[in-house]
Write a protein that holds these residues in place. Structure first.
Motif, PDB file in Angstrom:
ATOM      1  N   UNK A 137     -15.078  -7.155 -12.403  1.00  0.00           N
ATOM      2  CA  UNK A 137     -16.152  -6.642 -13.305  1.00  0.00           C
ATOM      3  C   UNK A 137     -17.147  -6.029 -12.562  1.00  0.00           C
ATOM      4  N   UNK A 138     -17.384  -4.753 -12.759  1.00  0.00           N
ATOM      5  CA  UNK A 138     -18.636  -4.040 -11.906  1.00  0.00           C
ATOM      6  C   UNK A 138     -18.072  -4.117 -10.604  1.00  0.00           C
ATOM      7  N   UNK A 162       0.655 -10.064 -11.735  1.00  0.00           N
ATOM      8  CA  UNK A 162       1.168  -9.065 -10.482  1.00  0.00           C
ATOM      9  C   UNK A 162       1.746  -7.788 -10.660  1.00  0.00           C
ATOM     10  N   UNK A 163       1.256  -7.294 -11.962  1.00  0.00           N
ATOM     11  CA  UNK A 163       1.745  -5.964 -12.453  1.00  0.00           C
ATOM     12  C   UNK A 163       0.527  -4.755 -11.850  1.00  0.00           C
ATOM     13  N   UNK A 164      -0.475  -5.092 -11.592  1.00  0.00           N
ATOM     14  CA  UNK A 164      -1.282  -4.158 -11.355  1.00  0.00           C
ATOM     15  C   UNK A 164      -1.968  -3.436 -12.495  1.00  0.00           C
ATOM     16  N   UNK A 205      -2.054  -3.656 -28.967  1.00  0.00           N
ATOM     17  CA  UNK A 205      -1.947  -4.141 -27.787  1.00  0.00           C
ATOM     18  C   UNK A 205      -1.571  -2.941 -26.763  1.00  0.00           C
ATOM     19  N   UNK A 206      -2.410  -2.736 -25.755  1.00  0.00           N
ATOM     20  CA  UNK A 206      -2.421  -1.600 -24.785  1.00  0.00           C
ATOM     21  C   UNK A 206      -2.341  -2.123 -23.436  1.00  0.00           C
ATOM     22  N   UNK A 207      -1.992  -1.316 -22.311  1.00  0.00           N
ATOM     23  CA  UNK A 207      -2.232  -1.827 -20.885  1.00  0.00           C
ATOM     24  C   UNK A 207      -3.005  -0.822 -20.247  1.00  0.00           C
ATOM     25  N   UNK A 208      -3.767  -1.170 -19.212  1.00  0.00           N
ATOM     26  CA  UNK A 208      -4.560   0.006 -18.650  1.00  0.00           C
ATOM     27  C   UNK A 208      -4.830  -0.681 -17.183  1.00  0.00           C
ATOM     28  N   UNK A 209      -5.247   0.141 -16.360  1.00  0.00           N
ATOM     29  CA  UNK A 209      -5.758  -0.177 -15.073  1.00  0.00           C
ATOM     30  C   UNK A 209      -7.356  -0.549 -15.079  1.00  0.00           C
ATOM     31  N   UNK A 210      -8.077   0.300 -15.646  1.00  0.00           N
ATOM     32  CA  UNK A 210      -9.433   0.032 -15.905  1.00  0.00           C
ATOM     33  C   UNK A 210      -9.771   0.381 -17.387  1.00  0.00           C
ATOM     34  N   UNK A 260     -14.163  -3.381 -16.355  1.00  0.00           N
ATOM     35  CA  UNK A 260     -13.340  -4.248 -15.382  1.00  0.00           C
ATOM     36  C   UNK A 260     -12.105  -3.533 -14.874  1.00  0.00           C
ATOM     37  N   UNK A 261     -11.673  -3.979 -13.933  1.00  0.00           N
ATOM     38  CA  UNK A 261     -10.406  -3.095 -13.164  1.00  0.00           C
ATOM     39  C   UNK A 261      -9.615  -3.854 -12.615  1.00  0.00           C
TER      40      UNK A 261
END
Length: 290
Positions: free
Chosen positions: A126-127, A213-215, A250-255, A279-280
Motif C-alpha cells: 500500500x503506497x 502466488x499468482x502475482x 469479481x475482477x483481477x488486477x496487478x494494481x 495497492x499493488x
C-alpha cells in the motif's frame, strides 16, 4: 531449522488464552538446536521497531505467535527481505495461516517452522511502505470494524456481530472510484475487497479465488441494492458462494486504486487509514515457512 529464530509474541491473542501455548512452542523450536529469542513490545509501534531491528540482524526466521494482526505487523518487518516468516496461529481468525495451509495446532505449526522449508508468496504493498498479506476492505465491513473498535463490550467476535447489526441500521451505499490497472469503474457499492488471499474476518471467503502466488490481486465489488437483497447475499460471503450473485462483480488486477468519501480501509484486520489509496501485488515479496 538450526540457527537463530526470533519469535514475535502477542500475549493478548485470543483474549490471553494463548499464553499457555507459548512455553511449549518455544521448547519445540529449541528442540532442534535453534537459538530462540522472544520479541515482546510495549505497543504495536514498539513491537514493530523491535521486529525490524531483529530482521536487520539476519535471523534464520521471524516467527509470529498470534493472530492476523500480529502477522500483519511481522510482514512489515520481513517483506522484501530474505528473512523467512513463520506463523504460529494463536489468534481468533488466523486467516493468513489458513491461506498458507498451515496447521491450526500451535505445536504442529512449530514443527513446520523447525523443518525450515520455505515457500515464496506474494504480498500487497500500500503506497510506498505498508504491506498486507490477506485482504484489504473498504465500505460496510471496514465501517463495522471502526464501530466495533469503539465498543468495550461484548468481548471477542460477538463485538463485531453487535457492530454489524448497528451499522446495518444506518448504512448507505458509497460512491466508489476503482482503478484496475488503468480501467476505471465508478459506481455505488456496499463494499470493495482487495484480496491477496481469499478470506478475512475469521473465515469470510470474500475473494474465494485469490491465490497468494499468482502475482495478482482479486477484487470483489458488492454493488448497492435494496437492503433486504444485501442481507440475503452477504451471508454467502462466509461460504464463498457469492460469486454468481447479481450484485457481485469479481475482477483481477496487478494494481488497484480506491477512492471513496469518508471510508477507512482495513487490511489483515488492521486499520490502514482513509482513501484514496493504491495497492499493488508484489510477486515473491515474502518467504514463508510452509
Amino acid at each position: 531449522m538450526f540457527g537463530e529464530i526470533a519469535v514475535l509474541v502477542n500475549p493478548a491473542a485470543r483474549g490471553g488464552r494463548s499464553r499457555g501455548l507459548l512455553a511449549p512452542v518455544l521448547e519445540r523450536l529449541r528442540r532442534g538446536g535453534a537459538e530462540v529469542s522472544v520479541i515482546l513490545g510495549e505497543s504495536a509501534e514498539d513491537a514493530l521497531e523491535r521486529a525490524c531491528t531483529a530482521v536487520a540482524e539476519g535471523p534464520d526466521a521471524l516467527v509470529a505467535f498470534g493472530g492476523d494482526g500480529l502477522v500483519h505487523l511481522a510482514v512489515q518487518a520481513v517483506a522484501g527481505t530474505e528473512v523467512p516468516l513463520g506463523i504460529i496461529p494463536a489468534g481468533t481468525g488466523n486467516d493468513i495461516a489458513t491461506a498458507l495451509g498451515l496447521p491450526k495446532n500451535a505445536l504442529a505449526a512449530a514443527d513446520v517452522v523447525a523443518r525450515g522449508r520455505c515457500r515464496t508468496v506474494d504480498a500487497a504493498r500500500i503506497g510506498e511502505d505498508e504491506w498486507f498479506a490477506s485482504v484489504l476492505c473498504c465500505g460496510f465491513d471496514s465501517r463495522v470494524n471502526e464501530r466495533a473498535n469503539r465498543l468495550s463490550w461484548p468481548p471477542g467476535m460477538a463485538k463485531y456481530l453487535v457492530a454489524m447489526a448497528q451499522e446495518l441500521r444506518s448504512f448507505a451505499p458509497i460512491p466508489f472510484r476503482i482503478d484496475l490497472d488503468g480501467e476505471v469503474i465508478e459506481r455505488e457499492a456496499v463494499l470493495v475487497a482487495v484480496g491477496n488471499t481469499r478470506s478475512y474476518g475469521a473465515g469470510m471467503r470474500v475473494c474465494p479465488g485469490a491465490l497468494p502466488d499468482d502475482g495478482l490481486l482479486d477484487v470483489t465489488i458488492i454493488d448497492a441494492g435494496p437492503r433486504s437483497r444485501f442481507l440475503r447475499a452477504f451471508p454467502r460471503v462466509y461460504r464463498g458462494t457469492h460469486a454468481g450473485h447479481p450484485l457481485v462483480t469479481m475482477r483481477r488486477a496487478r494494481k488497484v486504486t480506491l477512492e471513496a468519501p469518508d471510508v477507512i480501509a482495513y487490511a489483515d484486520g488492521e486499520r490502514i487509514g482513509p482513501t484514496p489509496l493504491a495497492c499493488e501485488a508484489v510477486p515473491g515479496a515474502l518467504r514463508v515457512l510452509s
